[in-house]
Design a protein around this motif. Structure first.
Motif, PDB file in Angstrom:
ATOM      1  N   LYS A   1       0.856  -1.195   0.000  1.00 18.65           N
ATOM      2  CA  LYS A   1       0.000   0.000   0.000  1.00 18.65           C
ATOM      3  C   LYS A   1       0.881   1.229   0.000  1.00 18.65           C
ATOM      4  O   LYS A   1       1.878   1.324   0.716  1.00 18.65           O
ATOM      5  N   LYS A   2       0.425   2.254  -0.810  1.00 22.05           N
ATOM      6  CA  LYS A   2       1.179   3.488  -0.884  1.00 22.05           C
ATOM      7  C   LYS A   2       1.046   4.180   0.459  1.00 22.05           C
ATOM      8  O   LYS A   2      -0.032   4.272   1.036  1.00 22.05           O
ATOM      9  N   GLN A   3       2.147   4.722   0.978  1.00 20.47           N
ATOM     10  CA  GLN A   3       2.126   5.429   2.244  1.00 20.47           C
ATOM     11  C   GLN A   3       1.294   6.695   2.101  1.00 20.47           C
ATOM     12  O   GLN A   3       1.399   7.415   1.112  1.00 20.47           O
ATOM     13  N   GLN A   4       0.472   6.954   3.084  1.00 21.77           N
ATOM     14  CA  GLN A   4      -0.396   8.122   3.041  1.00 21.77           C
ATOM     15  C   GLN A   4       0.135   9.138   4.051  1.00 21.77           C
ATOM     16  O   GLN A   4       0.520   8.777   5.159  1.00 21.77           O
TER      17      GLN A   4
ATOM     18  N   GLU B   1       0.185  12.394   6.666  1.00 17.04           N
ATOM     19  CA  GLU B   1      -0.641  12.752   7.812  1.00 17.04           C
ATOM     20  C   GLU B   1      -1.737  13.725   7.381  1.00 17.04           C
ATOM     21  O   GLU B   1      -2.872  13.663   7.860  1.00 17.04           O
TER      22      GLU B   1
ATOM     23  N   GLN C   1      -3.235  13.842   4.526  1.00 13.86           N
ATOM     24  CA  GLN C   1      -4.291  13.106   3.839  1.00 13.86           C
ATOM     25  C   GLN C   1      -5.182  12.367   4.845  1.00 13.86           C
ATOM     26  O   GLN C   1      -6.415  12.347   4.699  1.00 13.86           O
ATOM     27  N   TYR C   2      -4.537  11.788   5.872  1.00 17.22           N
ATOM     28  CA  TYR C   2      -5.342  11.143   6.922  1.00 17.22           C
ATOM     29  C   TYR C   2      -6.231  12.165   7.609  1.00 17.22           C
ATOM     30  O   TYR C   2      -7.400  11.907   7.919  1.00 17.22           O
TER      31      TYR C   2
ATOM     32  N   PHE D   1      -7.387  14.911   6.347  1.00 15.97           N
ATOM     33  CA  PHE D   1      -8.451  15.307   5.415  1.00 15.97           C
ATOM     34  C   PHE D   1      -9.597  14.303   5.468  1.00 15.97           C
ATOM     35  O   PHE D   1     -10.774  14.685   5.567  1.00 15.97           O
ATOM     36  N   THR D   2      -9.284  13.013   5.381  1.00 12.05           N
ATOM     37  CA  THR D   2     -10.351  12.005   5.417  1.00 12.05           C
ATOM     38  C   THR D   2     -11.035  11.995   6.789  1.00 12.05           C
ATOM     39  O   THR D   2     -12.247  11.757   6.881  1.00 12.05           O
TER      40      THR D   2
END
Lengths: 432, 70
Positions: free
Chosen positions: B8-11, B13, B15-16, B18-19
């Motif tokens: 899995k592509k690293q996301q 902080e 982006q986390y 935002f979700t």
């Protein structure tokens, strides 16, 4: 596919369907949830029991109402004039089931030489959403009943025209009026039943929906290219027909309505029956949540938005782990509201009705764009975190597995064994 | 055929976050819908009406005359 490690944090399920792993606090919360729902259901049924006289008096505040022949159906009221004489007019109470739940109308009729004729229809109570009821009112739907004889057939497509975009509501009202008027004509006027009765109407709509379910089941079991094309085709069909054309996506309100007895007659609404039997039948018979994976039109909308954006973000793991609890809590609140009010629309927070029929009230209009925005960036945003229908169907799959395993005396269900059987089965559960 | 699962592509902080904000906003909106519905249900007073109806039914059955033995 490597199995996920089972979580061992307190308060979370260690393995799917394994209720013995619940903490004492979780067990107490579950018992409280079920008991409170039962209490809310009982209170709602008592509080919302139909009081015909009170409903009619609201519409006719100056009239003195007398119920005639108390123990026979349908319930009929007469009015007294100023001198105390009972007038020739009668108001027959009619009960039906519409899109949102039960409805009560009063059919005002006057005696004639050949029986009786309808002079007016009074809508006394209904659970239709505001949009559908407004369409009924704007189209002057009830005006077509005035002047009709009580022996007329009162059938949609025969002597009554349904309102476009409010077909189910039209059918509910017409059925209520027909049954009450015909029963009243036979019981109170002594007329012989000479009218047409509704017949089964199974056409293209029912065929399309049945075909969608059949193809979805076939697609769920095939792992080849044909299976893939089948699934894509079914999803496209579901978006067009289940979503926009029939607007019959499942909702928590519908499922709660079944518990409350809001079940339309299969002759009058076969599409509803096919949806319910298809979705629940797949869970009970096949142990698969076919509806959520292929038939749900909102899933397709989310997938399309994902393809458009090309962005696939993830939810924070700490939130994702708690997702099932969130949905349980929201479903509990929604069901409490539905049962207390006996009004399914009051607890249905899903955005399906808004997107496919542009019907919504108040804050619902903000839930729709927020869910679409979320779906642009997070795959299956609604399904993962908020959908009560998915929770209900997935819990049904879990319960079926548990019961089946107990019956065949297999090894207890573990995270590994469930994921191993689900690895090749696209019709399995959506993980929270 | 088992699905290939790539790393899995690293996301980030951000982006986390935002979700997370998206999820919290949705929860707040759904909470607002529940409040809206609760205000509607409160007007109906289902608990009070149910209690009144049960009490009325009980008093009606209590005042029915008893059958006197002959």
């Amino acid at each position: 596919m490597s199995p996920k490690k089972a979580s061992t944090r307190e308060g979370q399920l260690v393995s799917k369907g394994d209720k013995s792993s619940l903490s004492p606090r979780e067990r107490v919360l579950r018992v409280f949830a079920y008991v409170s729902l039962l209490a809310a259901f009982s209170i709602g049924q008592i509080a919302n029991k139909t009081d015909y006289q009170a409903l009619l008096q609201q519409q006719m505040p100056d009239a003195v109402l007398v119920q005639s022949e108390e123990r026979s159906l349908p319930v009929v009221f007469r009015t007294k004039d100023k001198s105390g004489e009972i007038s020739g007019d009668a108001v027959v109470m009619a009960d039906g089931v519409g899109y949102g739940g039960p409805m009560v109308v009063g059919v005002r009729a006057r005696r004639t030489d050949d029986g009786a004729r309808i002079s007016e229809i009074l809508v006394l109570s209904h659970k239709e959403t505001a949009g559908y009821q407004n369409r009924i009112n704007r189209a002057n739907f009830f005006r077509q009943f005035a002047g009709k004889s009580v022996t007329d057939p009162f059938l949609i497509g025969e002597d009554i025209d349904a309102v476009t975009g409010a077909t189910v509501s039209s059918q509910g009202y017409t059925e209520a009026i027909r049954e009450a008027v015909h029963l009243g004509a036979a019981q109170h006027l002594g007329l012989e039943p000479s009218w047409q009765t509704p017949e089964w109407r199974l056409g293209m709509e029912e065929l399309i929906l049945t075909a969608l379910f059949a193809l979805a089941i076939l697609g769920a079991y095939r792992r080849d290219k044909l299976g893939k094309y089948l699934r894509v085709g079914v999803m496209a069909g579901a978006l067009v027909f289940v979503g926009f054309y029939f607007n019959t996506a499942l909702s928590l309100g519908q499922l709660a309505g079944i518990v409350m007895g809001y079940i339309p007659h299969p002759k009058l609404h076969p599409v509803w029956w096919i949806m319910i039997i298809g979705a629940l039948g797949c869970v009970i018979v096949l142990g698969r949540n076919i509806y959520c994976h292929q038939i749900c039109p909102f899933l397709v909308v989310q997938n399309v938005l994902q393809k458009i954006s090309g962005v696939s973000l993830r939810i924070k793991p700490s939130i994702q782990r708690q997702a099932r609890k969130f949905v349980f809590t929201m479903s509990w609140v929604a069901l409490m509201l539905i049962f207390l009010s006996a009004h399914p629309a009051l607890g249905s927070y899903e955005p399906f009705a808004m997107i496919f029929s542009l019907e919504g009230v108040g804050i619902q209009w903000y839930i729709l764009p927020a869910s679409l925005l979320g779906a642009l960036f997070v795959p299956n945003f609604w399904c993962r975190l908020f959908c009560p229908v998915g929770l209900f169907l997935n819990e049904g799959v879990r319960a079926r597995r548990t019961i089946r395993n107990k019956l065949v005396r297999r090894k207890p269900v573990t995270e590994t064994s469930v994921l191993a059987t689900d690895a090749m089965a696209p019709g399995g559960e959506i993980d929270g | 055929m088992a699905r290939k699962k790539g790393k899995k592509k690293q996301q980030s902080e951000a982006q986390y976050r935002f979700t997370q904000i998206l999820a919290v906003v949705m929860f707040c909106l759904i909470g607002g819908y529940f409040v809206q519905s609760f205000l509607t249900v409160r007007e109906q007073r289902p608990v009070m009406v149910a209690i009144e109806r049960v009490s009325a039914a009980r008093s009606a059955s209590n005042t029915e005359p008893e059958i006197q033995p002959e």
